[in-house]
Design a protein around this motif. Structure first.
Motif, PDB file in Angstrom:
ATOM      1  N   VAL A   8      37.226  29.959 -18.747  1.00  0.00           N
ATOM      2  CA  VAL A   8      38.289  29.271 -18.740  1.00  0.00           C
ATOM      3  C   VAL A   8      39.502  30.016 -18.729  1.00  0.00           C
ATOM      4  N   LEU A   9      39.537  30.976 -19.698  1.00  0.00           N
ATOM      5  CA  LEU A   9      40.628  31.991 -19.884  1.00  0.00           C
ATOM      6  C   LEU A   9      40.715  32.695 -18.595  1.00  0.00           C
ATOM      7  N   MET A  10      39.684  33.125 -17.928  1.00  0.00           N
ATOM      8  CA  MET A  10      40.079  33.937 -16.738  1.00  0.00           C
ATOM      9  C   MET A  10      40.445  33.181 -15.555  1.00  0.00           C
TER      10      MET A  10
ATOM     11  N   PHE B 252      39.283  41.863 -19.937  1.00  0.00           N
ATOM     12  CA  PHE B 252      40.041  43.057 -19.525  1.00  0.00           C
ATOM     13  C   PHE B 252      40.754  42.504 -18.090  1.00  0.00           C
ATOM     14  N   PHE B 253      40.055  41.835 -17.120  1.00  0.00           N
ATOM     15  CA  PHE B 253      40.420  41.675 -15.726  1.00  0.00           C
ATOM     16  C   PHE B 253      41.652  40.586 -16.228  1.00  0.00           C
ATOM     17  N   VAL B 254      41.545  39.716 -17.189  1.00  0.00           N
ATOM     18  CA  VAL B 254      42.873  38.817 -17.375  1.00  0.00           C
ATOM     19  C   VAL B 254      44.020  39.884 -17.958  1.00  0.00           C
ATOM     20  N   SER B 255      43.761  40.804 -18.745  1.00  0.00           N
ATOM     21  CA  SER B 255      44.798  41.479 -19.241  1.00  0.00           C
ATOM     22  C   SER B 255      45.514  42.277 -17.977  1.00  0.00           C
ATOM     23  N   LEU B 256      44.709  42.698 -16.837  1.00  0.00           N
ATOM     24  CA  LEU B 256      45.373  43.157 -15.828  1.00  0.00           C
ATOM     25  C   LEU B 256      45.978  42.277 -14.807  1.00  0.00           C
ATOM     26  N   LYS B 257      45.360  41.139 -14.860  1.00  0.00           N
ATOM     27  CA  LYS B 257      46.456  39.966 -14.255  1.00  0.00           C
ATOM     28  C   LYS B 257      47.848  39.653 -14.984  1.00  0.00           C
ATOM     29  N   GLN B 258      47.496  39.866 -16.122  1.00  0.00           N
ATOM     30  CA  GLN B 258      48.930  39.686 -16.979  1.00  0.00           C
ATOM     31  C   GLN B 258      49.983  40.749 -16.860  1.00  0.00           C
ATOM     32  N   ILE B 259      49.429  41.987 -16.530  1.00  0.00           N
ATOM     33  CA  ILE B 259      50.158  43.272 -16.188  1.00  0.00           C
ATOM     34  C   ILE B 259      50.735  43.008 -14.963  1.00  0.00           C
ATOM     35  N   MET B 260      50.179  42.432 -13.919  1.00  0.00           N
ATOM     36  CA  MET B 260      50.577  42.167 -12.567  1.00  0.00           C
ATOM     37  C   MET B 260      51.934  41.110 -12.656  1.00  0.00           C
ATOM     38  N   ALA B 261      51.340  39.996 -13.282  1.00  0.00           N
ATOM     39  CA  ALA B 261      52.397  38.992 -13.460  1.00  0.00           C
ATOM     40  C   ALA B 261      53.762  39.419 -14.348  1.00  0.00           C
ATOM     41  N   ALA B 262      53.589  40.345 -15.109  1.00  0.00           N
ATOM     42  CA  ALA B 262      54.661  40.813 -15.756  1.00  0.00           C
ATOM     43  C   ALA B 262      55.688  41.593 -14.917  1.00  0.00           C
ATOM     44  N   GLY B 263      54.834  42.488 -14.091  1.00  0.00           N
ATOM     45  CA  GLY B 263      55.516  43.145 -13.186  1.00  0.00           C
ATOM     46  C   GLY B 263      56.424  42.440 -12.065  1.00  0.00           C
ATOM     47  N   LEU B 264      55.702  41.381 -11.570  1.00  0.00           N
ATOM     48  CA  LEU B 264      56.564  40.557 -10.821  1.00  0.00           C
ATOM     49  C   LEU B 264      57.752  39.729 -11.610  1.00  0.00           C
ATOM     50  N   THR B 265      57.511  39.416 -12.761  1.00  0.00           N
ATOM     51  CA  THR B 265      58.497  38.884 -13.590  1.00  0.00           C
ATOM     52  C   THR B 265      59.810  39.840 -13.669  1.00  0.00           C
ATOM     53  N   HIS B 266      59.547  41.028 -13.994  1.00  0.00           N
ATOM     54  CA  HIS B 266      60.603  42.304 -14.218  1.00  0.00           C
ATOM     55  C   HIS B 266      61.265  42.376 -12.762  1.00  0.00           C
ATOM     56  N   TYR B 267      60.717  42.375 -11.571  1.00  0.00           N
ATOM     57  CA  TYR B 267      61.521  42.373 -10.577  1.00  0.00           C
ATOM     58  C   TYR B 267      62.078  41.245  -9.959  1.00  0.00           C
ATOM     59  N   ASN B 268      61.623  40.131 -10.398  1.00  0.00           N
ATOM     60  CA  ASN B 268      62.161  38.794  -9.937  1.00  0.00           C
ATOM     61  C   ASN B 268      63.453  38.718 -10.830  1.00  0.00           C
TER      62      ASN B 268
END
Length: 373
Positions: free
Chosen positions: A283-285, A179-195
């Motif tokens: 490792v995934l995390m 779940f923590f990994v998925s939250l990090k992926q949402i944050m990364a996707a948000g940064l990708t969107h604004y970039n």
């Protein structure tokens, strides 16, 4: 629509395990802590705290029942430490999750909003793949515990307690990891969107995108660290403690010829894959570092923006000077970084602990041999 849209599959399982007991409104993407869910969270937490306290007390009062006939004194001491530590970590996690439940809900709610606003539909498959991996590893872990402990001559009560506690610990701890990994992926996707918005032309109209980008990074370094960094600390510590058990089990059984030819292959496979589910989740995390990658891209994009001689230039220069060396760092409550740099340190520590265990085991065997003469 994907079953993992808005992480609803994760939220359902988290709710069923009594960790994040919220009602999810699909249309408005809204989390609510209703009185019914609050009572459910309290009852579930009390049950888990009582069960883990009881299991810990039983293992402390009756440690001989948890002794494995195939182990010597060193191995059995290590085994009881793992069992008690698993109970203690579960106890701490449920206390932390219950006391901070409203804070966690506010964080997840904000990230779900980012998910609907910025993340494209293909991310749903990524969330689903993470959950499928978690489910598959849970089955493997359960099979390992059943097969491993049923062949060690353990007391029947201790056998049931060990399998139940270890399996449930894996379900809970690794669900929080994924779940923590998925939250990090949402944050990364948000940064990708604004970039992407900045890349298509920086102007005063893109200032809100830059501000949203800063909000995500501030959330990452602040609330995400505060909420989930504290949870990751005991989880990683427990994984570090458990990880040498697989190789130690192999050394203490198969390599010493304590099983016959018929059981040799099955026990060898069990020993080899004993720690694999835990290590894959860890490792995934730690390898998911999209936040850092996308944060660094912003500076590169802004550095290539043509200068116009307006106030926009001064704003860009000020931003670059302030953020050029700023790196978003996720930590386990400040004790260590949750990134790839920690992997090598963890594997080194695991190998060191395994060597120490084997040395103590050999010393005990040597002492027994000397005393016989």
């Amino acid at each position: 629509m994907s079953v993992c849209r808005d992480l609803r599959l994760y939220l359902r399982v988290l709710n069923s395990l009594g960790m994040m007991c919220w009602q999810f409104e699909t249309e408005q993407c809204l989390l609510q802590a209703t009185p019914e869910r609050e009572r459910y969270a309290l009852v579930y937490a009390v049950v888990i705290l009582s069960a883990t306290t009881g299991a810990f007390t039983y293992a402390h009062v009756q440690p001989q029942r948890f002794h494995l006939k195939i182990y010597n004194r060193t191995g059995n001491f290590y085994e009881t430490v793992i069992f008690r530590s698993s109970c203690l970590v579960l106890w701490l996690l449920y206390v932390c999750l219950y006391l901070r439940r409203h804070r966690h809900m506010a964080l997840v709610q904000y990230l779900l909003t980012i998910n609907r606003k910025c993340v494209i539909g293909s991310a749903d498959r990524q969330f689903l793949n993470n959950f499928i991996l978690y489910a598959a590893l849970s089955v493997i872990s359960f099979g390992n515990y059943i097969n491993g402990y049923s062949r060690t001559g353990t007391d029947s009560i201790a056998l049931v307690l060990s399998v139940v506690v270890y399996t449930y610990a894996f379900l809970v701890l690794c669900l929080l990891l994924v779940f923590f990994v998925s939250l990090k992926q949402i944050m990364a996707a948000g940064l990708t969107h604004y970039n992407a918005e900045l890349y298509h032309g920086m102007s005063f109209d893109q200032i809100p995108s830059l501000n949203c980008r800063q909000e995500i990074l501030a959330l990452c370094e602040g609330e995400l660290n505060e909420c989930f960094g504290l949870l990751m600390l005991p989880i990683v510590a427990l994984v570090l403690l458990i990880s040498p058990s697989g190789p130690f089990y192999l050394i203490s059984t198969v390599l010493e010829g304590k099983y016959g030819p018929k059981q040799y292959i099955l026990i060898s496979l069990t020993s080899i894959f004993w720690d694999v589910p835990w290590m894959i989740m860890l490792v995934l995390m730690l390898r998911t570092n999209g936040i850092t990658v996308e944060a660094n891209k912003t500076a590169k994009i802004l550095a290539k923006v043509p200068r116009t001689g307006t106030g926009l230039d001064r704003m860009i220069e000020k931003f670059l000077l302030k953020n050029l060396r700023q790196q978003p760092i996720l930590t386990a409550y400040g004790f260590f970084a949750l990134d790839k740099s920690t992997l090598f340190k963890l594997f080194t520590a695991i190998f060191t602990y395994m060597v120490i265990l084997v040395q103590f085991k050999e010393m005990e065997n040597s002492t027994k041999s000397i005393n016989k003469f």
